[in-house]
Design a protein around this motif. Sequence first.
Motif, PDB file in Angstrom:
ATOM      1  N   ALA A   1       0.678  -1.256  -0.083  1.00 34.52           N
ATOM      2  CA  ALA A   1      -0.093   0.132   0.004  1.00 34.52           C
ATOM      3  C   ALA A   1       0.689   1.121  -0.235  1.00 34.52           C
ATOM      4  N   ALA A   2       2.044   1.078   0.723  1.00 33.75           N
ATOM      5  CA  ALA A   2       2.873   2.678   0.933  1.00 33.75           C
ATOM      6  C   ALA A   2       3.645   2.754  -0.547  1.00 33.75           C
ATOM      7  N   ARG A   3       3.886   1.608  -1.265  1.00 26.18           N
ATOM      8  CA  ARG A   3       4.370   1.880  -2.634  1.00 26.18           C
ATOM      9  C   ARG A   3       3.489   2.150  -3.533  1.00 26.18           C
ATOM     10  N   GLN A   4       2.060   1.746  -3.317  1.00 27.96           N
ATOM     11  CA  GLN A   4       1.171   2.137  -4.417  1.00 27.96           C
ATOM     12  C   GLN A   4       0.874   3.780  -4.375  1.00 27.96           C
TER      13      GLN A   4
ATOM     14  N   LEU B   1      -6.098   0.404  -9.139  1.00 32.53           N
ATOM     15  CA  LEU B   1      -5.501  -0.188  -7.898  1.00 32.53           C
ATOM     16  C   LEU B   1      -5.006   0.833  -6.894  1.00 32.53           C
ATOM     17  N   THR B   2      -4.551   1.858  -7.336  1.00 26.20           N
ATOM     18  CA  THR B   2      -3.968   3.071  -6.382  1.00 26.20           C
ATOM     19  C   THR B   2      -5.301   3.348  -5.362  1.00 26.20           C
ATOM     20  N   ALA B   3      -6.520   3.259  -6.008  1.00 33.70           N
ATOM     21  CA  ALA B   3      -7.434   3.858  -5.227  1.00 33.70           C
ATOM     22  C   ALA B   3      -7.965   2.951  -4.316  1.00 33.70           C
ATOM     23  N   SER B   4      -8.049   1.481  -4.781  1.00 31.88           N
ATOM     24  CA  SER B   4      -8.543   0.318  -3.711  1.00 31.88           C
ATOM     25  C   SER B   4      -7.505   0.045  -2.721  1.00 31.88           C
ATOM     26  N   LEU B   5      -6.097   0.009  -3.350  1.00 28.56           N
ATOM     27  CA  LEU B   5      -4.978  -0.530  -2.446  1.00 28.56           C
ATOM     28  C   LEU B   5      -4.479   0.842  -1.573  1.00 28.56           C
ATOM     29  N   GLY B   6      -4.158   1.889  -2.360  1.00 32.36           N
ATOM     30  CA  GLY B   6      -3.636   2.877  -1.780  1.00 32.36           C
ATOM     31  C   GLY B   6      -4.337   3.700  -0.851  1.00 32.36           C
ATOM     32  N   VAL B   7      -5.616   3.751  -1.137  1.00 30.07           N
ATOM     33  CA  VAL B   7      -6.703   4.830  -0.443  1.00 30.07           C
ATOM     34  C   VAL B   7      -7.836   3.891   0.558  1.00 30.07           C
ATOM     35  N   THR B   8      -8.302   2.946  -0.152  1.00 32.96           N
ATOM     36  CA  THR B   8      -9.572   2.490   0.565  1.00 32.96           C
ATOM     37  C   THR B   8      -9.088   1.511   1.524  1.00 32.96           C
TER      38      THR B   8
END
Length: 324
Positions: free
Chosen positions: A221-224, A296-303
């Motif tokens: 998640a941090a990388r995303q 992918l950024t929205a689901s993994l990095g935000v949600t």
Amino acid sequence: MPALDLLLANLLQPIVLAFLLGAIAGFVKSELELPEAVIKLLAIYLLFSLGLSGGRELAKAEVAAVLPLLGITLFMTFAIPTLAYHVARRAGGFDISNAAAIAAHYGSVSTATFFASMSFATAMGTPAEGTMAAMVALMEFGVVYSLVLARLALGRQGGGGVKVGELVLSVIRGRGILLLLGGMAIGALATEPQWQQISPFYEGLFRGMLMLFLLEMGITAARQIGAFRQVGLFMAGFGMLMPLLHGLVGVALAQAVGLGVGGSFVFGAICASASFIDAPAACRASLPEANPGIYLTASLGVTLPFNLMVGIPLYYGWARWLAG
């Protein structure tokens, strides 16, 4: 329990702390990294464990008692991706492919959020019904529905027809469906002596395995989040507000059909989650033109971080408040 105490109780859970440790490691570009084979093994173990436990609970449940839960699960399986698709299209201005890919991710389930919510419910003394594993498997078909929406819309624009059979097969072939449903069948058929022989492995080790899995999810998640600029302010808001809406509605519906605090909370967390394992593979195969940097950024990095750190105590507090 006051909201601040719930928030602290969640943040101080070992599994959430493991996620935060992984996020710190990702931010500082640490050398800490789990091999891909280990990550796959952890995911297989966790899904299979929940399937086995769910099958044992489902075998004890009366059919009439499960039908209302199946009804609201089917409703949310279609309602969540429909709403997500139209919000992404109309409010976000995304094209058909990107809107459908977003809908597929938010219509599917994050196993990490599901694991964390089940663990939190147990830690709070209100364990959820084991039948929740079956609801997770059912909601995976939100991916199929989202991709059908895209193919219908693209077909009207001359972009090709719908091959529903192929879409259904692609979801069934995914490890989530096979492990959950297969595990549930095995758990339902196992006798008590047989279960006692394997329960130390599937029950005793579960939380330790979950901590390792969430450690890796924190790193990923941090990388995303490094690709956050591709998401934009709209998707950042979408990644928090849509799950919040889905979670609150899910809790209310679950309590309306008779689930307790733990079960309704976990159902809400399931509705609020966004997939980042099975859905991306389906979207890459069926919607190659969609931008992974967005969905992918929205689901993994935000949600995912929002749900693990803020959403879970909110949904639980809402479940407690509704239960009186």
